[in-house]
Design a protein around this motif. Structure first.
Motif, PDB file in Angstrom:
ATOM      1  N   HIS A 119       0.838  -1.201   0.000  1.00 24.67           N
ATOM      2  CA  HIS A 119       0.000   0.000   0.000  1.00 24.67           C
ATOM      3  C   HIS A 119       0.875   1.254   0.000  1.00 24.67           C
ATOM      4  N   LEU A 120       1.903   1.266   0.832  1.00 23.86           N
ATOM      5  CA  LEU A 120       2.807   2.410   0.865  1.00 23.86           C
ATOM      6  C   LEU A 120       3.520   2.582  -0.474  1.00 23.86           C
ATOM      7  N   ALA A 121       3.916   1.465  -1.075  1.00 19.69           N
ATOM      8  CA  ALA A 121       4.594   1.541  -2.369  1.00 19.69           C
ATOM      9  C   ALA A 121       3.693   2.176  -3.423  1.00 19.69           C
ATOM     10  N   ASP A 122       2.410   1.863  -3.367  1.00 19.88           N
ATOM     11  CA  ASP A 122       1.462   2.472  -4.306  1.00 19.88           C
ATOM     12  C   ASP A 122       1.379   3.984  -4.133  1.00 19.88           C
ATOM     13  N   ARG A 123       1.690   4.460  -2.918  1.00 18.30           N
ATOM     14  CA  ARG A 123       1.695   5.901  -2.633  1.00 18.30           C
ATOM     15  C   ARG A 123       3.061   6.526  -2.902  1.00 18.30           C
ATOM     16  N   GLY A 124       4.012   5.719  -3.376  1.00 21.48           N
ATOM     17  CA  GLY A 124       5.345   6.224  -3.628  1.00 21.48           C
ATOM     18  C   GLY A 124       6.218   6.317  -2.401  1.00 21.48           C
ATOM     19  N   VAL A 125       5.867   5.582  -1.344  1.00 24.62           N
ATOM     20  CA  VAL A 125       6.621   5.600  -0.094  1.00 24.62           C
ATOM     21  C   VAL A 125       7.305   4.259   0.109  1.00 24.62           C
ATOM     22  N   ASP A 126       8.603   4.291   0.377  1.00 21.52           N
ATOM     23  CA  ASP A 126       9.343   3.072   0.676  1.00 21.52           C
ATOM     24  C   ASP A 126       9.057   2.659   2.112  1.00 21.52           C
ATOM     25  N   VAL A 127       8.672   1.405   2.306  1.00 22.72           N
ATOM     26  CA  VAL A 127       8.309   0.939   3.642  1.00 22.72           C
ATOM     27  C   VAL A 127       9.477   1.070   4.616  1.00 22.72           C
ATOM     28  N   LEU A 128      10.704   0.940   4.127  1.00 26.03           N
ATOM     29  CA  LEU A 128      11.860   1.060   5.009  1.00 26.03           C
ATOM     30  C   LEU A 128      11.973   2.485   5.559  1.00 26.03           C
ATOM     31  N   ASP A 129      11.674   3.474   4.716  1.00 18.57           N
ATOM     32  CA  ASP A 129      11.668   4.855   5.197  1.00 18.57           C
ATOM     33  C   ASP A 129      10.567   5.065   6.224  1.00 18.57           C
ATOM     34  N   ALA A 130       9.385   4.501   5.941  1.00 19.75           N
ATOM     35  CA  ALA A 130       8.243   4.697   6.842  1.00 19.75           C
ATOM     36  C   ALA A 130       8.482   4.042   8.193  1.00 19.75           C
ATOM     37  N   MET A 131       9.132   2.880   8.187  1.00 20.89           N
ATOM     38  CA  MET A 131       9.376   2.155   9.440  1.00 20.89           C
ATOM     39  C   MET A 131      10.534   2.737  10.237  1.00 20.89           C
ATOM     40  N   GLY A 132      11.474   3.348   9.545  1.00 19.37           N
ATOM     41  CA  GLY A 132      12.726   3.763  10.158  1.00 19.37           C
ATOM     42  C   GLY A 132      12.606   4.497  11.483  1.00 19.37           C
ATOM     43  N   PRO A 133      11.717   5.517  11.595  1.00 17.15           N
ATOM     44  CA  PRO A 133      11.652   6.273  12.850  1.00 17.15           C
ATOM     45  C   PRO A 133      11.202   5.455  14.056  1.00 17.15           C
ATOM     46  N   PHE A 134      10.641   4.269  13.826  1.00  7.93           N
ATOM     47  CA  PHE A 134      10.066   3.497  14.924  1.00  7.93           C
ATOM     48  C   PHE A 134      10.899   2.282  15.319  1.00  7.93           C
ATOM     49  N   VAL A 135      11.949   2.001  14.558  1.00  9.32           N
ATOM     50  CA  VAL A 135      12.703   0.765  14.786  1.00  9.32           C
ATOM     51  C   VAL A 135      13.282   0.712  16.198  1.00  9.32           C
ATOM     52  N   ALA A 136      13.996   1.748  16.596  1.00  6.58           N
ATOM     53  CA  ALA A 136      14.655   1.724  17.903  1.00  6.58           C
ATOM     54  C   ALA A 136      13.647   1.595  19.032  1.00  6.58           C
ATOM     55  N   ARG A 137      12.520   2.322  18.923  1.00  6.27           N
ATOM     56  CA  ARG A 137      11.531   2.314  20.000  1.00  6.27           C
ATOM     57  C   ARG A 137      10.835   0.959  20.112  1.00  6.27           C
ATOM     58  N   VAL A 138      10.445   0.400  18.967  1.00  2.94           N
ATOM     59  CA  VAL A 138       9.766  -0.897  18.990  1.00  2.94           C
ATOM     60  C   VAL A 138      10.725  -1.988  19.446  1.00  2.94           C
ATOM     61  N   ASP A 139      11.962  -1.937  18.973  1.00  2.00           N
ATOM     62  CA  ASP A 139      12.943  -2.935  19.401  1.00  2.00           C
ATOM     63  C   ASP A 139      13.170  -2.875  20.906  1.00  2.00           C
ATOM     64  N   ALA A 140      13.221  -1.664  21.455  1.00  3.80           N
ATOM     65  CA  ALA A 140      13.413  -1.508  22.900  1.00  3.80           C
ATOM     66  C   ALA A 140      12.231  -2.095  23.656  1.00  3.80           C
ATOM     67  N   LEU A 141      11.020  -1.867  23.133  1.00  2.00           N
ATOM     68  CA  LEU A 141       9.837  -2.437  23.773  1.00  2.00           C
ATOM     69  C   LEU A 141       9.877  -3.954  23.731  1.00  2.00           C
ATOM     70  N   MET A 142      10.250  -4.516  22.590  1.00  2.00           N
ATOM     71  CA  MET A 142      10.302  -5.977  22.463  1.00  2.00           C
ATOM     72  C   MET A 142      11.320  -6.569  23.433  1.00  2.00           C
ATOM     73  N   ARG A 143      12.441  -5.874  23.612  1.00  2.00           N
ATOM     74  CA  ARG A 143      13.439  -6.366  24.570  1.00  2.00           C
ATOM     75  C   ARG A 143      12.927  -6.290  25.997  1.00  2.00           C
ATOM     76  N   SER A 144      12.186  -5.232  26.310  1.00  2.00           N
ATOM     77  CA  SER A 144      11.725  -5.028  27.684  1.00  2.00           C
ATOM     78  C   SER A 144      10.657  -6.041  28.083  1.00  2.00           C
ATOM     79  N   VAL A 145       9.956  -6.589  27.108  1.00  2.00           N
ATOM     80  CA  VAL A 145       8.896  -7.559  27.415  1.00  2.00           C
ATOM     81  C   VAL A 145       9.231  -8.926  26.844  1.00  2.00           C
ATOM     82  N   GLY A 146      10.514  -9.203  26.714  1.00  2.00           N
ATOM     83  CA  GLY A 146      10.922 -10.503  26.199  1.00  2.00           C
ATOM     84  C   GLY A 146      10.488 -11.625  27.131  1.00  2.00           C
ATOM     85  N   ALA A 147       9.757 -12.575  26.586  1.00  2.00           N
ATOM     86  CA  ALA A 147       9.257 -13.696  27.391  1.00  2.00           C
ATOM     87  C   ALA A 147      10.397 -14.625  27.787  1.00  2.00           C
ATOM     88  N   ARG A 148      10.317 -15.131  29.011  1.00  2.00           N
ATOM     89  CA  ARG A 148      11.356 -16.024  29.505  1.00  2.00           C
ATOM     90  C   ARG A 148      11.084 -17.482  29.173  1.00  2.00           C
TER      91      ARG A 148
END
Length: 220
Positions: free
Chosen positions: A62-91
């Motif tokens: 859908h983003l590609a159809d709008r001329g937006v690269d998904v990697l650009d769209a995701m980029g600002p959120f990678v660090a924050r989401v990764d930090a959240l995933m680490r903080s709630v990593g199941a044991r």
């Protein structure tokens, strides 16, 4: 890539967050499948991982159809989401199941809130992702089996509440960092600061309420 995505483009920011959330969910479910004590559990979580990947591909296209690269769209959120995933990593396997059931529920609720601020193709896409087959009775049944042990039940109850706290903190941080995203979810682009704050508080309250209902439904 096509260049940086403006954080003021609320719908693009939201779809970037959705895309990376789905990609992260796929990776986590695929990893958690390997924790299963039996082949049935592995197959079920692998199937759920495939659903998340399908969601990611749909948002990417859908983003590609709008001329937006998904990697650009995701980029600002990678660090924050990764930090959240680490903080709630199941044991272990039971914690992974709880994270699957409740984590996906929180994401779905947030997406549902965003529908109020979306229109057209974006709203249709998010609605279809929400309506796609969920994690079903399998996860719930396995959680109930694990909770037959009182010690496991107590631990999972605490785990469920920690998930909420970490997730809400991540949502607030994302809103603060991306005003366009906040405006979409809060529907507050035309309101003043106090009005926006009140709407945000109401959104967070609803997310918490829905999470607590799911926790109760799981017997936690």
């Amino acid at each position: 890539m096509t260049g940086a995505v403006s954080s003021d483009d609320g719908s693009t920011a939201l779809l970037g967050l959705v895309a990376y959330g789905e990609l992260s969910a796929f990776s986590q479910l695929a990893a958690d499948a390997q924790r299963s004590p039996d082949l049935g559990g592995r197959a079920e979580l692998a199937t759920l991982a495939a659903v998340e990947m399908d969601h990611y591909v749909r948002v990417r296209d859908h983003l590609a159809d709008r001329g937006v690269d998904v990697l650009d769209a995701m980029g600002p959120f990678v660090a924050r989401v990764d930090a959240l995933m680490r903080s709630v990593g199941a044991r272990d396997w039971p914690e992974a199941l709880v994270a699957t059931a409740l984590g996906r529920g929180l994401v779905t609720d947030l997406q549902a809130e965003a529908l109020e601020g979306l229109s057209g193709d974006e709203a249709t896409l998010v609605r279809e992702v929400i309506d796609a087959p969920g994690h079903g009775a399998f996860v719930e049944a396995r959680i109930r089996e694990a909770c037959a042990d009182p010690q496991v039940h107590a631990r999972l109850s605490m785990w469920a509440r920690r998930l909420l706290g970490e997730a809400l903190a991540a949502v607030v941080a994302a809103f603060d960092a991306h005003p366009g995203l906040a405006a979409v979810v809060e529907g507050s682009s035309e309101g003043g600061g106090e009005e926006a704050a009140a709407v945000r508080a109401a959104v967070l309250k609803r997310l918490k309420s829905q999470h607590n209902k799911r926790v109760s439904a799981l017997g936690l």
